[in-house]
Motif scaffolding. Structure first.
Motif, PDB file in Angstrom:
ATOM      1  N   LEU A   1      27.980 -36.912 -26.820  1.00 16.11           N
ATOM      2  CA  LEU A   1      29.365 -36.398 -26.789  1.00 16.11           C
ATOM      3  C   LEU A   1      30.182 -37.276 -25.843  1.00 16.11           C
ATOM      4  O   LEU A   1      29.819 -37.454 -24.671  1.00 16.11           O
ATOM      5  N   ILE A   2      31.265 -37.851 -26.376  1.00 18.05           N
ATOM      6  CA  ILE A   2      32.187 -38.667 -25.561  1.00 18.05           C
ATOM      7  C   ILE A   2      33.503 -37.906 -25.475  1.00 18.05           C
ATOM      8  O   ILE A   2      34.132 -37.633 -26.506  1.00 18.05           O
ATOM      9  N   THR A   3      33.936 -37.562 -24.252  1.00 20.05           N
ATOM     10  CA  THR A   3      35.144 -36.725 -24.075  1.00 20.05           C
ATOM     11  C   THR A   3      36.068 -37.279 -23.009  1.00 20.05           C
ATOM     12  O   THR A   3      35.631 -37.875 -22.020  1.00 20.05           O
ATOM     13  N   ASP A   4      37.374 -37.094 -23.275  1.00 15.39           N
ATOM     14  CA  ASP A   4      38.395 -37.435 -22.259  1.00 15.39           C
ATOM     15  C   ASP A   4      38.336 -36.398 -21.133  1.00 15.39           C
ATOM     16  O   ASP A   4      37.884 -35.263 -21.341  1.00 15.39           O
ATOM     17  N   TYR A   5      38.825 -36.791 -19.940  1.00 14.43           N
ATOM     18  CA  TYR A   5      38.789 -35.863 -18.792  1.00 14.43           C
ATOM     19  C   TYR A   5      39.969 -34.894 -18.825  1.00 14.43           C
ATOM     20  O   TYR A   5      39.806 -33.677 -18.735  1.00 14.43           O
ATOM     21  N   ALA A   6      41.161 -35.429 -18.930  1.00 13.89           N
ATOM     22  CA  ALA A   6      42.367 -34.599 -18.834  1.00 13.89           C
ATOM     23  C   ALA A   6      42.879 -34.275 -20.219  1.00 13.89           C
ATOM     24  O   ALA A   6      43.387 -35.157 -20.924  1.00 13.89           O
ATOM     25  N   MET A   7      42.717 -33.030 -20.635  1.00 14.40           N
ATOM     26  CA  MET A   7      43.203 -32.573 -21.935  1.00 14.40           C
ATOM     27  C   MET A   7      43.841 -31.191 -21.764  1.00 14.40           C
ATOM     28  O   MET A   7      43.409 -30.411 -20.913  1.00 14.40           O
ATOM     29  N   PRO A   8      44.859 -30.869 -22.551  1.00 13.44           N
ATOM     30  CA  PRO A   8      45.483 -29.536 -22.453  1.00 13.44           C
ATOM     31  C   PRO A   8      44.547 -28.451 -22.970  1.00 13.44           C
ATOM     32  O   PRO A   8      43.773 -28.661 -23.894  1.00 13.44           O
ATOM     33  N   GLY A   9      44.570 -27.295 -22.331  1.00 10.54           N
ATOM     34  CA  GLY A   9      43.773 -26.153 -22.770  1.00 10.54           C
ATOM     35  C   GLY A   9      42.387 -26.129 -22.175  1.00 10.54           C
ATOM     36  O   GLY A   9      41.935 -25.093 -21.677  1.00 10.54           O
ATOM     37  N   MET A  10      41.680 -27.255 -22.190  1.00 10.62           N
ATOM     38  CA  MET A  10      40.317 -27.315 -21.664  1.00 10.62           C
ATOM     39  C   MET A  10      40.046 -28.747 -21.220  1.00 10.62           C
ATOM     40  O   MET A  10      40.206 -29.689 -22.010  1.00 10.62           O
ATOM     41  N   THR A  11      39.690 -28.925 -19.969  1.00 11.98           N
ATOM     42  CA  THR A  11      39.401 -30.256 -19.457  1.00 11.98           C
ATOM     43  C   THR A  11      38.046 -30.710 -19.964  1.00 11.98           C
ATOM     44  O   THR A  11      37.224 -29.922 -20.462  1.00 11.98           O
ATOM     45  N   GLY A  12      37.784 -32.034 -19.797  1.00 12.11           N
ATOM     46  CA  GLY A  12      36.501 -32.575 -20.205  1.00 12.11           C
ATOM     47  C   GLY A  12      35.351 -31.978 -19.429  1.00 12.11           C
ATOM     48  O   GLY A  12      34.249 -31.789 -19.966  1.00 12.11           O
ATOM     49  N   VAL A  13      35.569 -31.666 -18.131  1.00 11.65           N
ATOM     50  CA  VAL A  13      34.519 -31.073 -17.303  1.00 11.65           C
ATOM     51  C   VAL A  13      34.167 -29.691 -17.841  1.00 11.65           C
ATOM     52  O   VAL A  13      32.979 -29.328 -17.968  1.00 11.65           O
ATOM     53  N   GLU A  14      35.203 -28.892 -18.161  1.00  9.18           N
ATOM     54  CA  GLU A  14      34.942 -27.555 -18.717  1.00  9.18           C
ATOM     55  C   GLU A  14      34.191 -27.642 -20.058  1.00  9.18           C
ATOM     56  O   GLU A  14      33.261 -26.862 -20.341  1.00  9.18           O
ATOM     57  N   LEU A  15      34.576 -28.627 -20.858  1.00 12.98           N
ATOM     58  CA  LEU A  15      33.896 -28.816 -22.140  1.00 12.98           C
ATOM     59  C   LEU A  15      32.426 -29.177 -21.919  1.00 12.98           C
ATOM     60  O   LEU A  15      31.528 -28.660 -22.603  1.00 12.98           O
ATOM     61  N   ALA A  16      32.169 -30.072 -20.943  1.00 12.53           N
ATOM     62  CA  ALA A  16      30.791 -30.486 -20.662  1.00 12.53           C
ATOM     63  C   ALA A  16      29.941 -29.292 -20.253  1.00 12.53           C
ATOM     64  O   ALA A  16      28.783 -29.162 -20.674  1.00 12.53           O
ATOM     65  N   HIS A  17      30.511 -28.423 -19.429  1.00  9.05           N
ATOM     66  CA  HIS A  17      29.755 -27.239 -18.996  1.00  9.05           C
ATOM     67  C   HIS A  17      29.472 -26.299 -20.169  1.00  9.05           C
ATOM     68  O   HIS A  17      28.362 -25.734 -20.275  1.00  9.05           O
ATOM     69  N   ARG A  18      30.447 -26.135 -21.061  1.00  5.73           N
ATOM     70  CA  ARG A  18      30.232 -25.257 -22.231  1.00  5.73           C
ATOM     71  C   ARG A  18      29.194 -25.877 -23.181  1.00  5.73           C
ATOM     72  O   ARG A  18      28.362 -25.181 -23.756  1.00  5.73           O
ATOM     73  N   VAL A  19      29.263 -27.205 -23.350  1.00  6.91           N
ATOM     74  CA  VAL A  19      28.295 -27.892 -24.218  1.00  6.91           C
ATOM     75  C   VAL A  19      26.891 -27.780 -23.640  1.00  6.91           C
ATOM     76  O   VAL A  19      25.904 -27.614 -24.367  1.00  6.91           O
ATOM     77  N   ASN A  20      26.796 -27.873 -22.317  1.00 10.64           N
ATOM     78  CA  ASN A  20      25.480 -27.753 -21.666  1.00 10.64           C
ATOM     79  C   ASN A  20      24.846 -26.395 -21.956  1.00 10.64           C
ATOM     80  O   ASN A  20      23.615 -26.272 -22.027  1.00 10.64           O
ATOM     81  N   GLN A  21      25.704 -25.353 -22.126  1.00 14.05           N
ATOM     82  CA  GLN A  21      25.174 -24.021 -22.464  1.00 14.05           C
ATOM     83  C   GLN A  21      24.718 -23.962 -23.920  1.00 14.05           C
ATOM     84  O   GLN A  21      23.738 -23.297 -24.248  1.00 14.05           O
ATOM     85  N   LEU A  22      25.435 -24.683 -24.822  1.00 20.24           N
ATOM     86  CA  LEU A  22      25.074 -24.675 -26.235  1.00 20.24           C
ATOM     87  C   LEU A  22      23.901 -25.618 -26.519  1.00 20.24           C
ATOM     88  O   LEU A  22      22.945 -25.261 -27.217  1.00 20.24           O
ATOM     89  N   ARG A  23      24.016 -26.853 -25.993  1.00 20.54           N
ATOM     90  CA  ARG A  23      22.981 -27.877 -26.237  1.00 20.54           C
ATOM     91  C   ARG A  23      22.652 -28.543 -24.899  1.00 20.54           C
ATOM     92  O   ARG A  23      23.240 -29.569 -24.534  1.00 20.54           O
ATOM     93  N   PRO A  24      21.731 -27.989 -24.178  1.00 21.30           N
ATOM     94  CA  PRO A  24      21.444 -28.497 -22.840  1.00 21.30           C
ATOM     95  C   PRO A  24      21.011 -29.952 -22.815  1.00 21.30           C
ATOM     96  O   PRO A  24      21.200 -30.640 -21.806  1.00 21.30           O
ATOM     97  N   THR A  25      20.423 -30.453 -23.876  1.00 22.51           N
ATOM     98  CA  THR A  25      19.897 -31.828 -23.859  1.00 22.51           C
ATOM     99  C   THR A  25      20.898 -32.855 -24.370  1.00 22.51           C
ATOM    100  O   THR A  25      20.593 -34.048 -24.381  1.00 22.51           O
ATOM    101  N   LEU A  26      22.059 -32.418 -24.819  1.00 15.23           N
ATOM    102  CA  LEU A  26      23.044 -33.345 -25.383  1.00 15.23           C
ATOM    103  C   LEU A  26      23.720 -34.112 -24.242  1.00 15.23           C
ATOM    104  O   LEU A  26      24.351 -33.511 -23.374  1.00 15.23           O
ATOM    105  N   PRO A  27      23.598 -35.475 -24.216  1.00 10.72           N
ATOM    106  CA  PRO A  27      24.266 -36.258 -23.165  1.00 10.72           C
ATOM    107  C   PRO A  27      25.788 -36.276 -23.358  1.00 10.72           C
ATOM    108  O   PRO A  27      26.267 -36.236 -24.493  1.00 10.72           O
ATOM    109  N   VAL A  28      26.495 -36.336 -22.255  1.00 13.59           N
ATOM    110  CA  VAL A  28      27.968 -36.322 -22.268  1.00 13.59           C
ATOM    111  C   VAL A  28      28.476 -37.513 -21.462  1.00 13.59           C
ATOM    112  O   VAL A  28      28.034 -37.750 -20.323  1.00 13.59           O
ATOM    113  N   LEU A  29      29.399 -38.295 -22.036  1.00 13.00           N
ATOM    114  CA  LEU A  29      30.054 -39.411 -21.350  1.00 13.00           C
ATOM    115  C   LEU A  29      31.526 -39.043 -21.129  1.00 13.00           C
ATOM    116  O   LEU A  29      32.229 -38.702 -22.085  1.00 13.00           O
ATOM    117  N   MET A  30      31.962 -39.115 -19.878  1.00 14.11           N
ATOM    118  CA  MET A  30      33.342 -38.774 -19.523  1.00 14.11           C
ATOM    119  C   MET A  30      34.162 -40.051 -19.439  1.00 14.11           C
ATOM    120  O   MET A  30      33.823 -40.980 -18.701  1.00 14.11           O
TER     121      MET A  30
END
Length: 940
Positions: free
Chosen positions: A870-899
């Protein structure tokens, strides 16, 4: 107005008057106020019944006639007022306005509250002037005369001559009551008529005093007002005032005249009483002469002849009668004991003792005692005689005379009582008092004085003991000319003075009142003084405290202004920093697709030299823009201090263009970097900002231009107070500017300290450089001398890593790390950035799915689609990249994330260990980062 002959008026009959005039006259006649209307260019006078007392005998001749005819005496005053209202249309009003008017056969100054208003005609022009008046003469004169009486009391309080008191009163009456002449006379002293002020009136009018009232006598050309002066119900004197025969005296004027006369008489009586007191000494010296005068005037009671051998006393007829001796043929021959029996019991022993001494020694005898006379009362007498003796000294006879001294003794007792009161007051008052006699001396007439009397309080107040009999110049040989001149003027003019004077000999401040004591011929001046040193010192201390308070308030205000200016500068810098950070973020987003597109074009058209040159130039420009953005972020303080080995030579030389533009054309920049410099441990972006700050400070220190030199050398340090032993890279920034003194240099690195004017600097530049050097384990120091410039030295720890040539960031690798169809989920709200990034990944073999928000990404992941990274921008309206990474970690703990982000400063605690890639990035950086991430997680 109905009885007025309007044929003689310039207005003509009322039937011909204008509507405006008729309306105004109707309103005026119905009013109760005093109103006069001046109509037309001739100011024809029309007025109501309430106004007629105001003009006195000018009515009725003034009605319907031009004002100049009846108000002749004040037309120079009234005319301009009326013309001003008529010409300008503006209302004139005044309170207690003074006018000179002749309305009762004589001129007088009267006072009115006035309001003059323009009355318009139907066509809009000014037809006349409506005057509403209210006479305030009685109130104005009452106030002024009350003040005059208070001033009169102040003047009379200090007069030293009875005639002067009368003259002051006469001048006041003449001024306030417009009297042409004032006279005074004593009724119990015939022939004392005194002409006090104005021309003599005796040839024009006779005067009378009418009991206890004011009397008025008139003649053809003079009216005389008599003001009787009463004492114990008896008229003892009078003031007489002459004025015009038509003058009518009011009760208020009569009462004022009586008050003035009473006060003047009281002052004159006081002056006389004081004169009597001053003459007490002279009376005592004349006592002896009075005995002789008494003999000549018949004050002798009688004579005696004493036969000392038989103690028989022969009295003359007058003495026998005065003593009331019994009738009989022998009443003139009595025994001495009978005479002694007539002497007052308290005086008999003293008389006999004095007589016995006189008999024993012979010669003259004199003694005063009381004796009972025919009416049974005791009277004071003086017995004076001579002891006649034989040749051998045997006393034979004692002839003498008895003199009546009762009146003299009573006078002496009164004088003694008065002197006792004076002496008690003289001795016990707290104020110092002395009487001095002015003397002629070597400095001229009346150039010195001698102290005749001084009370005990004089020494206590002045600090000068034993001054009686001493001359002033004997006590103070120098510096007394001005003081003596003051006392001299008091003597010659008779005017008392009050003043504060510093006594230099004792350092005391004295409050002094001086006045003439007696006639000028006696040359005496009385001085009353009080020590006010404590008060003067208290006043001086209060003034000092007030000055200090004012200075402290001013200092506090200045400090507050400086603090507010600092806060303003900080707020301004914070605002600029926020703006700069935001601009840099947007710029990074713009550069990302540009760099990626150029890099891909260059790779696809590798064989076309022209396209290769163009893409290489574009990548170079993008790299310079990337460096500029890094500097902007460093200025905004939005980058973490990341120390790494940095080639200082390349960094300093790379800033030459930026520094040259910042310094301006008047300052020459010289850069001198030693060869084979080691790398330094520093944050390159922060170092660039520090060097820029130092250069700007040096520029401001060279207002007329100069030379800025940056020298970079390697230094080995041993035994330094602030630096650990080892190798350092020293960057010295030297200018040829104004320099600093020692005090300024000590405070130069303090936060907010600045020598620039308000708004020119924050005072944070050098303190930031100092803190930056300390964080890196280095040091910052200043050396300067006024007029010889300043050198700022920055010491950075040298790196142990060897120097390597940095690969050119603009070089394009021939080969990418391509991967077989690896699914990637890309999240970015910026469409251009998202599309460019997807193209770079797709070109490397990745299968890219794109979404514009964190919520879309979560929805897609919830469908169990296959995603390797998962490649995500940091600053986004509604949900930041950090918040997205934390939610993804709950859904797919092993999925790597690049900010990926264009911000340099992010919430480090929230990001944690998430891999990140800063915008703008090249294709090879993106591909290598994703490939490394897949390898680390075993998903490659």
């Amino acid at each position: 107005m109905q009885q007025c002959d309007w044929s003689r008026s310039p207005l003509g009959p009322p039937e011909a008057w204008s509507p405006s005039l008729k309306t105004t006259v109707g309103m005026m006649l119905a009013a109760q106020a005093q109103i006069v209307l001046f109509w037309g260019p001739e100011f024809v006078a029309l007025y109501n019944d309430a106004y007629t007392p105001t003009i006195g005998d000018k009515h009725p001749r003034a009605l319907g006639r031009p004002a100049v005819e009846s108000w002749t005496e004040l037309w120079d005053d009234l005319g301009p007022l009326l013309r001003g209202v008529r010409e300008t249309g503006k209302t004139f009003h005044a309170k207690d306005r003074a006018f000179y008017i002749e309305r009762h056969g004589y001129g007088e100054t009267v006072y009115f509250d006035v309001s003059y208003s323009a009355v318009p005609e139907v066509d809009g022009t000014v037809g006349g002037v409506l005057c509403i008046v209210s006479e305030t003469t009685q109130r104005v004169l009452g106030t002024r005369r009350q003040t005059a009486l208070l001033d009169l009391e102040d003047q009379l309080r200090t007069v030293g001559d009875a005639e002067e008191a009368k003259q002051i009163a006469a001048k006041l009456l003449q001024r306030e009551l417009a009297a042409s002449s004032v006279h005074y006379s004593d009724l119990d002293s015939p022939g004392t008529e005194q002409h006090l002020a104005g021309p003599s009136l005796l040839d024009h009018c006779r005067t009378t005093v009418l009991g206890n009232a004011l009397g008025v006598e008139t003649s053809s050309d003079t009216c005389l007002l008599d003001i009787p002066v009463l004492r114990n119900g008896q008229v003892v004197g009078r003031f007489s005032m002459a004025c015009a025969p038509s003058r009518c005296w009011t009760d208020e004027e009569a009462q004022f005249a009586r008050s003035v006369a009473e006060r003047a008489w009281s002052a004159a009586e006081r002056v006389r009483a004081e004169a009597l007191l001053r003459e007490s000494e002279a009376r005592q010296r004349r006592d002896a002469e009075r005995v002789q005068l008494a003999l000549a005037a018949g004050a002798i009671i009688g004579t005696w002849y004493l036969d000392l051998a038989t103690s028989r006393l022969q009295l003359d007829e007058s003495l026998v009668t005065a003593l009331g001796l019994d009738e009989g043929p022998r009443r003139q021959h009595i025994h001495l004991s009978q005479f002694v029996a007539l002497v007052h019991p308290d005086d008999a022993a003293g008389m006999q003792a004095t007589m016995q001494k006189a008999i024993e020694r012979g010669g003259l005898y004199m003694h005063q005692h009381r004796i009972r006379r025919a009416d049974g009362r005791y009277y004071w007498v003086e017995a004076s005689g001579r002891i006649n003796t034989e040749d051998d000294g045997t006393p034979l006879t004692f002839p003498g005379v008895l003199i009546d001294i009762e009146e003299r003794r009573q006078t002496e007792q009164r004088i003694a009582a008065s002197e006792a009161k004076y002496r008690t007051l003289f001795e016990q008052i707290d104020e110092g008092f002395c009487v001095v006699e002015l003397l002629d001396g070597e400095y001229g007439p009346l150039s010195d004085y001698r102290h005749l009397e001084a009370n005990p309080a004089f020494s206590a107040n002045t600090g000068l003991p034993d001054v009686i009999g001493k001359r002033l110049r004997e006590l103070y040989p120098q510096g007394v000319d001005g003081w003596i001149e003051i006392i001299r003027q008091v003597l010659l003019s008779g005017e008392p003075v009050r003043l504060d004077h510093e006594l230099a000999a004792t350092g005391r401040y004295l409050e002094i009142a001086a006045f003439r004591a007696g006639p000028v011929e006696r040359r005496r001046v009385a001085i009353l003084l009080k020590d006010v040193t404590a008060r003067k010192h208290a006043e001086a201390e209060l003034q000092r405290l007030n000055r200090e308070l004012e200075e402290r308030v001013a200092q506090a205000i200045n400090e507050r202004k400086e603090a507010l200016a600092r806060v303003h500068e900080m707020q301004k810098m914070e605002t600029i920093g926020q703006l700069t950070g935001g601009v840099a973020h947007d710029f990074n987003n713009l550069l990302t697709p540009i760099v990626g597109a150029l890099e891909m074009v260059a790779r696809l058209q590798d064989g076309d030299e022209r396209i290769k040159r163009l893409t290489t130039a574009g990548l170079q420009a993008a790299e310079r823009a990337r460096t500029l953005v890094q500097r902007l972020l460093a200025f905004a303080r939005r980058q973490h201090l990341q120390a790494r080995p940095t080639p200082i030579r390349n960094l300093v030389c790379g800033m030459e263009d930026l520094l040259t533009r910042s310094l301006g054309p008047q300052i020459r920049l010289e850069i001198d970097c030693a060869a084979k410099l080691p790398q330094a441990m520093t944050d390159p972006n922060q170092l660039e900002l520090a060097l820029l700050n130092l250069a700007v400070n040096a520029r401001d220190a060279m207002p007329n231009g100069g030379v800025l030199k940056i020298a970079v050398t390697e230094q080995s340090v041993e035994g330094h107070s602030k630096l650990a032993a080892g190798r350092y890279v020293r960057i010295a920034v030297s200018d040829t500017g104004l320099g600093m003194d020692a005090q300024t240099m000590r405070r130069a690195v303090e936060p907010f300290f600045t020598t620039k004017t308000t708004g020119q600097g924050t005072g944070l530049g050098l303190s930031m450089v100092h803190g930056f050097a300390a964080q890196l384990g280095g040091d910052f120091s200043l050396t300067s001398e006024p007029g010889h410039g300043t050198t700022a030295s920055l010491w950075l720890p040298a790196s142990t890593e060897p120097m390597t040539d940095e690969p050119a960031r603009i070089a394009v690798k021939a080969e990418l790390r391509r991967v077989p169809a690896t699914p990637v989920l890309l999240v970015d709200d910026e469409e251009l950035v998202r599309l460019g990034t997807a193209e770079m990944l797709s070109d490397a073999g990745y299968v890219v799915q794109q979404v514009a928000s964190g919520h879309e990404a979560l929805a897609m992941l919830a469908k169990d689609i296959e995603v390797k990274v998962l490649i995500t921008d940091y600053a986004m309206p509604g949900m930041t990249g950090v918040e997205l990474a934390h939610r993804v970690n709950q859904l797919r703990p092993t999925l790597p994330v690049l900010m990926i982000t264009g911000f340099a400063a992010m919430d480090g605690q929230a990001i944690g260990e998430l891999p990140r890639l800063s915008k703008p990035f090249r294709q090879i950086e993106l591909v290598d980062t994703v490939a490394s991430l897949l390898e680390q997680t075993g998903r490659g």
